[in-house]
Design an enzyme around this catalytic site. Sequence first.
Site, short mmCIF file in Angstrom:
data_model
loop_
_atom_site.label_atom_id
_atom_site.label_comp_id
_atom_site.label_asym_id
_atom_site.label_seq_id
_atom_site.Cartn_x
_atom_site.Cartn_y
_atom_site.Cartn_z
CG HIS A 39 -10.49 6.21 7.58
ND1 HIS A 39 -10.61 7.63 7.71
CD2 HIS A 39 -10.28 5.97 6.51
CE1 HIS A 39 -10.74 8.02 6.65
NE2 HIS A 39 -10.40 7.08 5.72
P1 FAD Z 1 -3.06 -2.70 4.12
O1 FAD Z 1 -2.74 -1.50 3.49
O2 FAD Z 1 -4.39 -3.47 4.18
O3 FAD Z 1 -1.79 -3.61 4.08
C1 FAD Z 1 -2.12 -5.07 4.52
C2 FAD Z 1 -1.45 -5.89 3.81
O4 FAD Z 1 -1.44 -7.08 4.35
C3 FAD Z 1 -2.32 -6.36 2.47
O5 FAD Z 1 -1.82 -6.08 1.37
C4 FAD Z 1 -2.81 -7.71 2.56
O6 FAD Z 1 -3.09 -8.21 1.47
C5 FAD Z 1 -1.78 -8.00 3.37
N1 FAD Z 1 -1.94 -9.41 4.10
C6 FAD Z 1 -2.99 -9.34 5.02
N2 FAD Z 1 -3.06 -10.86 5.73
C7 FAD Z 1 -2.08 -11.36 5.16
C8 FAD Z 1 -1.64 -12.57 5.29
N3 FAD Z 1 -2.06 -13.46 6.14
N4 FAD Z 1 -0.44 -13.18 4.53
C9 FAD Z 1 -0.12 -12.36 3.74
N5 FAD Z 1 -0.25 -10.95 3.43
C10 FAD Z 1 -1.40 -10.65 4.24
N6 FAD Z 1 -7.29 6.19 3.39
C11 FAD Z 1 -6.77 7.66 3.13
O7 FAD Z 1 -5.87 8.33 3.67
N7 FAD Z 1 -7.33 8.33 2.13
C12 FAD Z 1 -8.52 7.67 1.34
O8 FAD Z 1 -9.02 8.21 0.48
C13 FAD Z 1 -8.70 6.34 1.72
N8 FAD Z 1 -9.85 5.51 1.15
C14 FAD Z 1 -10.00 4.24 1.38
C15 FAD Z 1 -11.12 3.75 0.73
C16 FAD Z 1 -11.19 2.36 0.70
C17 FAD Z 1 -12.00 1.64 -0.11
C18 FAD Z 1 -10.36 1.65 1.64
C19 FAD Z 1 -10.42 0.11 2.18
C20 FAD Z 1 -9.46 2.32 2.50
C21 FAD Z 1 -9.51 3.76 2.50
N9 FAD Z 1 -8.43 4.48 3.06
C22 FAD Z 1 -8.11 5.68 2.86
C23 FAD Z 1 -7.93 3.64 4.22
C24 FAD Z 1 -6.44 3.25 3.99
O9 FAD Z 1 -6.32 3.03 2.76
C25 FAD Z 1 -6.05 2.33 5.11
O10 FAD Z 1 -6.08 2.76 6.35
C26 FAD Z 1 -4.70 1.50 5.09
O11 FAD Z 1 -4.45 1.58 3.43
C27 FAD Z 1 -4.45 0.59 5.83
O12 FAD Z 1 -2.92 0.33 5.81
P2 FAD Z 1 -2.23 -1.11 6.47
O13 FAD Z 1 -0.91 -0.89 6.45
O14 FAD Z 1 -2.66 -0.85 7.87
O15 FAD Z 1 -2.91 -2.01 5.86
#
Ligand code: FAD
Length: 556
Positions: free
Chosen positions: A496
């Site tokens: 997280h």
């Molecule tokens: P992300 O969803 O990571 O989105 C960022 C995106 O940007 C990615 O697709 C990445 O590839 C892309 N990106 C990054 N850099 C670049 C670049 N330079 N150029 C182009 N694209 C790029 N949360 C829950 O609520 N329930 C759960 O059960 C849970 N379990 C988890 C288990 C795991 C193993 C993980 C990793 C996370 C878990 N989480 C859970 C947490 C939750 O999934 C994350 O907090 C959330 O998905 C993050 O969202 P975000 O939009 O901030 O980032």
Amino acid sequence: MGLKYSRRFLALVFIVVFANFHGLNYAEKAPKYSFIQEATSAPEVSFYDYIVIGGGTAGCPLAATLSTRDAKVLVLERGGSPYTNTTKIRMENFISTLTDDSPNSISQSFISEDRVPGNRARVLGGGTVINGGFYSRAETLFLKEAGIDEALANESYEWVEKKIVYKPRAFQWQTAVRNGLLEVGVLPDNGFTFAHLNGTKTSGTLFDKNGNRHTAADLLEYANPTMIKVYLHAVVHKITFTTKDGQRPKADGVIFYDANGGRHIAYSKHESNNRSEIILSAGAIGSPQLLMLSGIGPAARLRSLGIKVVLDQPMVGREMADKPSNGLLIPYPTHIPLSLITVVGINKISNYFESFNGFDLSDLSGSGGAQPQSSNPSQEAMANSTTNQAFLVQTIFGPISKGYLELQNTNVSDNPKLRFNYFQAAVDLRRCVSGMQTIINVVNSDSLSRFRFRNMTTQDLINMTVNRAANLRPRNPNATTSLEQYCIDTVMTFWHYHGGCQIRKVVDRDYKVLGLDQLRVIDASTFSFSPGTNPQATIMMLGRSMGRRILQSRRR
Ligand code: FAD
């Protein structure tokens, strides 16, 4: 005959519409997404009203929403499609996906300076494609902090839930944990609800009843296909700025590379009314990293790497945090079906209790498997089958402890340096110790007794977990006798991560980057604490809510 035929036709139409609405068949879904293409097909130069960097948990709902009016939207995602290998993202492959370290893996692993391994998504749909799938809304406090109107938040949550969230099956292990939590006083019993309430509840999941995962990428079904383009394997290297004398720098373009190394630049249109924007949704690690690579960050550090400074902003990458997670491994004598989290207990001091079973956690240690040094071979033999075990875990509100993110080099595909400083704040450690005491009580509850080896005490479980916890931290000799030391030595991530571009420090309450024009950050990097027990519901809600707010301001 005609009537019979048309009934059959109507039935077929109904099945197709129903299947698509509920995302039942991934194979049928792909052709519909004709706007999702490989970045190799992108023109060298293009123009859009909104450019969303990162097609992840926040980026997909945001882009889908923005595309529904008169605006042309581009999404640049460094990973591939989640629909190409749907077996890989099923529930039973949760750990094997995380341990896949191949260059095309949908999970990029890293080890923080705290010597705790972690993972970040590299796929359209982001974290929702590799995570535990547990879905639970945030506490009201978060909405105030994040400046999101409650009615808009509720509508946005519902928009997400309608498409990708399911009521989970009653898994044997989850039911036992639920009863155990109630038995030891994590009350009241809140039944099934998405709401963040003190007590014990079952909440939503991204897995349907067949174990198929649904993801934020499915929210692109809401998009207007004529107004959106999504490029895959589009690695963004840099945001570009125009800086006219005396004016604030204005974000105006994005440089990205496709899978063949082809260079492309997408410009935001910058009409006379300045409504075009670039929106960074690259996640808690990707967003501060890209800001710095684009020249926004601590000036001295950027200069030392040869990066031209656009804005000296020392708070980019500061106050990164990750909820610590600690728990007990519980080997059980008979096989029970595996499960990921569907139940959570929330106590009065905001410890969050969750569990999963049937997975081999030692694979996550980052060392190719932890090296158990058991002093008691007979117990080791009992715990022999590493998948016949559950992990009962607790995380904490916040956390209060903060760390940082720093560039190690200028390669966007490399992980930056990360430190979370788990338990640096005494209150985090106190919460952990208290939560561990509750976990020990749950393990000793009647509800869990039939899942225990009779002659294995909780002290045995503590000893075993000290040996097997998935991190590379040194083990202090008193880790098995002091719960403080146990928390410190066995800490793991619950993935997280957040912070690094926080509201009021790097972005304002409209998520616009302070000191610049035409650039926002919308994702987990803007949080000062991790919302709810698990953040994904709120991150998707944020993407949808901000999409609506941006469209409203566009109309004015
Ligand atoms: P992300 O969803 O990571 O989105 C960022 C995106 O940007 C990615 O697709 C990445 O590839 C892309 N990106 C990054 N850099 C670049 C670049 N330079 N150029 C182009 N694209 C790029 N949360 C829950 O609520 N329930 C759960 O059960 C849970 N379990 C988890 C288990 C795991 C193993 C993980 C990793 C996370 C878990 N989480 C859970 C947490 C939750 O999934 C994350 O907090 C959330 O998905 C993050 O969202 P975000 O939009 O901030 O980032």
